[in-house]
Design a protein around this motif. Structure first.
Motif, short mmCIF file in Angstrom:
data_model
loop_
_atom_site.label_atom_id
_atom_site.label_comp_id
_atom_site.label_asym_id
_atom_site.label_seq_id
_atom_site.Cartn_x
_atom_site.Cartn_y
_atom_site.Cartn_z
N ALA A 18 25.03 39.39 40.24
CA ALA A 18 23.92 40.34 40.36
C ALA A 18 24.17 41.64 39.60
CB ALA A 18 23.69 40.66 41.84
N SER A 19 25.09 41.62 38.66
CA SER A 19 25.44 42.87 37.99
C SER A 19 25.68 42.64 36.51
CB SER A 19 26.69 43.49 38.64
OG SER A 19 27.15 44.59 37.90
N GLN A 20 25.40 43.68 35.72
CA GLN A 20 25.70 43.65 34.30
C GLN A 20 26.70 44.73 33.93
OE1 GLN A 20 21.70 44.10 32.82
NE2 GLN A 20 21.42 41.91 32.58
N GLU A 21 27.51 45.14 34.92
CA GLU A 21 28.41 46.26 34.72
C GLU A 21 29.73 45.88 34.08
OE1 GLU A 21 28.96 48.34 38.38
OE2 GLU A 21 27.38 49.75 37.89
N GLY A 22 30.00 44.61 33.90
CA GLY A 22 31.28 44.22 33.35
C GLY A 22 32.31 43.96 34.42
N ALA A 23 33.59 43.83 33.99
CA ALA A 23 34.68 43.46 34.89
C ALA A 23 34.31 42.18 35.62
CB ALA A 23 35.03 44.59 35.84
N PHE A 24 34.62 42.07 36.90
CA PHE A 24 34.24 40.86 37.63
C PHE A 24 34.12 41.17 39.11
CE2 PHE A 24 38.90 40.72 37.03
CZ PHE A 24 39.33 40.76 38.36
N ASN A 25 33.43 40.29 39.81
CA ASN A 25 33.32 40.38 41.25
C ASN A 25 34.57 39.78 41.87
OD1 ASN A 25 32.55 38.73 43.88
ND2 ASN A 25 31.17 40.48 43.77
N LEU A 26 35.18 40.50 42.82
CA LEU A 26 36.46 40.10 43.37
C LEU A 26 36.39 38.73 44.04
CD1 LEU A 26 39.32 41.26 43.56
CD2 LEU A 26 38.71 42.18 45.81
N ASN A 27 35.35 38.48 44.81
CA ASN A 27 35.22 37.19 45.50
C ASN A 27 35.00 36.05 44.52
OD1 ASN A 27 35.57 38.26 48.09
ND2 ASN A 27 33.39 38.75 48.29
N GLU A 28 34.20 36.29 43.49
CA GLU A 28 33.99 35.25 42.48
C GLU A 28 35.28 34.93 41.75
OE1 GLU A 28 30.77 35.73 39.77
OE2 GLU A 28 29.34 36.31 41.31
N ALA A 29 36.07 35.97 41.46
CA ALA A 29 37.34 35.77 40.78
C ALA A 29 38.29 34.94 41.64
CB ALA A 29 37.98 37.12 40.44
N LYS A 30 38.36 35.27 42.92
CA LYS A 30 39.24 34.50 43.81
C LYS A 30 38.78 33.05 43.92
CE LYS A 30 41.01 38.27 46.68
NZ LYS A 30 41.12 38.83 48.05
N GLY A 31 37.46 32.85 43.95
CA GLY A 31 36.94 31.49 44.00
C GLY A 31 37.32 30.69 42.77
N ALA A 32 37.19 31.31 41.58
CA ALA A 32 37.56 30.62 40.34
C ALA A 32 39.05 30.30 40.30
CB ALA A 32 37.16 31.47 39.14
N LEU A 33 39.86 31.24 40.75
CA LEU A 33 41.30 31.00 40.77
C LEU A 33 41.66 29.87 41.74
CD1 LEU A 33 42.52 34.72 40.77
CD2 LEU A 33 42.91 33.04 38.94
N PHE A 34 41.02 29.85 42.90
CA PHE A 34 41.34 28.82 43.89
C PHE A 34 40.92 27.43 43.39
CE2 PHE A 34 40.41 26.22 47.62
CZ PHE A 34 41.60 26.34 48.33
N ARG A 35 39.72 27.35 42.79
CA ARG A 35 39.22 26.06 42.32
C ARG A 35 40.07 25.49 41.18
NH1 ARG A 35 34.39 28.89 42.99
NH2 ARG A 35 34.30 29.36 40.77
N ASN A 36 40.74 26.36 40.43
CA ASN A 36 41.49 25.91 39.27
C ASN A 36 43.00 26.14 39.42
OD1 ASN A 36 39.25 25.33 37.06
ND2 ASN A 36 38.66 27.21 38.13
N LYS A 37 43.47 26.26 40.66
CA LYS A 37 44.88 26.54 40.88
C LYS A 37 45.74 25.42 40.30
CE LYS A 37 44.92 24.66 45.61
NZ LYS A 37 45.22 24.97 47.02
N PRO A 38 46.88 25.79 39.75
CA PRO A 38 47.70 24.81 39.04
C PRO A 38 48.29 23.75 39.96
CG PRO A 38 48.86 26.90 39.27
CD PRO A 38 47.48 27.13 39.72
N THR A 49 48.34 39.63 43.38
CA THR A 49 49.12 38.95 44.42
C THR A 49 48.46 37.64 44.81
OG1 THR A 49 49.92 41.07 45.26
CG2 THR A 49 50.09 39.19 46.73
N TYR A 50 47.14 37.64 44.92
CA TYR A 50 46.41 36.41 45.27
C TYR A 50 46.67 35.33 44.23
CZ TYR A 50 42.49 33.36 46.47
OH TYR A 50 41.72 32.28 46.83
N ALA A 51 46.57 35.68 42.95
CA ALA A 51 46.78 34.69 41.89
C ALA A 51 48.23 34.18 41.90
CB ALA A 51 46.45 35.30 40.53
N ARG A 52 49.18 35.08 42.07
CA ARG A 52 50.58 34.66 42.07
C ARG A 52 50.88 33.74 43.25
NH1 ARG A 52 54.82 39.10 41.68
NH2 ARG A 52 56.06 37.32 41.00
N ASN A 53 50.27 33.99 44.40
CA ASN A 53 50.48 33.13 45.56
C ASN A 53 49.92 31.73 45.34
OD1 ASN A 53 51.79 35.14 46.99
ND2 ASN A 53 49.96 35.81 48.09
N LEU A 54 48.93 31.61 44.46
CA LEU A 54 48.38 30.29 44.13
C LEU A 54 49.20 29.58 43.06
CD1 LEU A 54 44.52 31.03 44.01
CD2 LEU A 54 45.77 29.77 45.77
N GLY A 55 50.17 30.26 42.48
CA GLY A 55 51.02 29.63 41.47
C GLY A 55 50.74 30.04 40.05
#
Length: 467
Positions: free
Chosen positions: A104-124, A154-160
């Protein structure tokens, strides 16, 4: 963002150094100065590189991408980060983009929840390595990487995941602590931080991560090896385990490394004051330039505004030293419009500003995803590729024409409904260590002249004569 103005004091100090002594011990002093500046624990070391792009390339070419692993990054990333995807694809890894600004935004960067979702779905999967690259501060949308209550690192590192921070735009105006943001690697260019010297950047990296990259690097050079069999296949990389020299190709720039130590000392002195000063300057610049309207030939005020700010604006007004803005940096990206609401050619804006001694950057700033987010054309950019018409080697003009064609077919339009679809670029005004009130005043005076029909006609003629 492209390069800070260099202080005279740095040149004077370095000239005195060159005329008095020369020693490779200054290389180690520079390494220690970098580690201190970024509050790096003993588990980190420093590899000197030509620039931040060179540091990113080192990571990309040596990282052990494989089938089943992923390279996750934000759409609002510099092309030097985007380029790592080619190493990932060569290793048959997946490339996953986190949408810039969220749904819902054009401000750049990323939404924290969306980022965590992408990381979880693609965890190594077990036995593979995946890399997550963050942009500390976008060089076009002015958006800082969101941390939230739980650090995304920290979230990403905990996922590997291994984590990589592009701090090239963040480091010139913000304090970064690797004790608090424990990424595996951080990249910077020193000329962006304090103007001098050019030609040196750094990869600040965990020693354990460096050991892993060493084993995956497919190339060596003079200065990085101890033993080479010629003819033959045997070679032994220089340094054992955690030493950075095996990543420093050829002779390091020992004449300029002492300037890094001096520059970091200077920046450390001013850094506590920068957030407050730059926040005040940016608030004033945006407030004033957004209210400038077109003046007709008779001096009457027209309806149209001369400038539309697209990048993230600071929400917080800093009140005292020590405060920081966790959301924004010190740039503004905008478009300049004529009386009909159509953007002026970017080259005209850059030329007319240069005539007043003002240096502006125009285009997509080597960040096409961030630019697309600001202009509201992410869908059209994606549809160009899905339509099968996108190809390697396309010129910018051809690409812009394809995006315009898709917009016409789908009925989509950029963030400014009146702006032509073919113009995929913005104007960036950057503030930094050397900026003061007189700089902002000069930009505003130029914009006011641009809004005057008679003044603009003269600017336009000079631009046509120049071309």
């Amino acid at each position: 963002m492209g390069g800070s103005l260099y202080p005279e004091s740095l040149i004077e100090v370095h000239t005195k150094f060159l005329t008095s002594n020369l020693s490779l011990k200054h290389a180690e002093e520079a390494r220690m100065a970098v580690l201190r500046f970024f509050d790096a624990p003993q588990s980190y070391t420093v590899v000197f590189t030509p620039n931040a792009s060179g540091a990113l390339k080192l990571v990309g070419e040596a990282y052990q991408f494989s089938r089943g692993s992923s390279f996750v990054l934000c759409e609002d990333s510099h092309n030097s980060v985007n380029g790592i995807r080619e190493f990932a694809r060569r290793g048959e890894a997946s490339v996953v983009y986190i949408p810039a600004g969220g749904q819902a935004s054009q401000e750049g960067a990323f939404n924290l929840n969306e980022a965590k979702g992408a990381l979880f779905r693609n965890k190594p999967p077990q036995g593979t390595s995946s890399l997550f690259a963050l942009t500390g501060l976008s060089n076009i949308t002015n958006a800082k990487c969101p941390e939230g209550d739980d650090s995304i690192v920290t979230y990403a590192r905990n996922l590997g995941y291994h984590t990589l921070l592009d701090a090239a735009a963040l480091a010139p105006t913000s304090r970064i602590s690797l004790s608090q943001i424990p990424v595996d690697a951080l990249v910077v260019s020193f000329y962006k931080m304090f103007g001098f010297p050019t030609g040196i950047g750094a990869l600040v990296i965990r020693k354990g991560f460096l050991r892993m990259l060493k084993s995956g690097r497919p190339w060596f050079a003079g200065g990085t090896v101890d033993v080479v069999q010629v003819p033959g296949r045997v070679y032994t990389m220089k340094g054992i385990g955690e030493e950075p020299e095996s990543f420093e190709d050829g002779t390091i720039n020992y004449l300029l490394l002492p300037a890094i130590t001096s520059g970091l000392q200077l920046l450390s002195t001013y850094l506590p004051y920068l957030p407050l000063r730059l926040n005040c300057l940016l608030h004033h610049l945006i407030a004033e330039i957004s209210q400038i309207r077109h003046h007709g030939h008779d001096g009457d005020i027209e309806q149209g505004f001369i400038c539309q700010v697209l990048s993230r604006k600071p929400r917080k007004i800093l009140q005292s030293l020590g405060e920081t803005d966790e959301d924004t940096g010190a740039i503004t990206a905008c478009i300049f419009l004529d009386e009909a609401g159509e953007p002026f050619p970017l080259s005209f804006i850059a030329h007319s500003a240069a005539q007043k001694g003002i240096s502006l950057r125009t285009g997509c700033m080597c960040n096409p995803g961030g630019a697309a987010s600001l202009l509201g054309v992410q869908g059209s950019m994606k549809d160009v590729g899905e339509g099968g018409l996108m190809r390697d080697g396309m010129t910018l003009r051809q690409f812009e024409e394809e995006v315009a064609r898709v917009q016409k077919q789908t009925g989509t339009c950029p963030v400014n409904a009146n702006s032509p679809a073919h113009q995929l670029g913005v104007v960036r005004i950057s503030l930094g260590l050397g900026s003061d009130w007189s700089d902002v005043w000069r930009v505003l005076q130029w914009a006011r002249k641009l809004s005057d029909a008679r003044e603009r006609r003269e600017m336009w003629q000079k631009w046509l004569d120049h071309n």
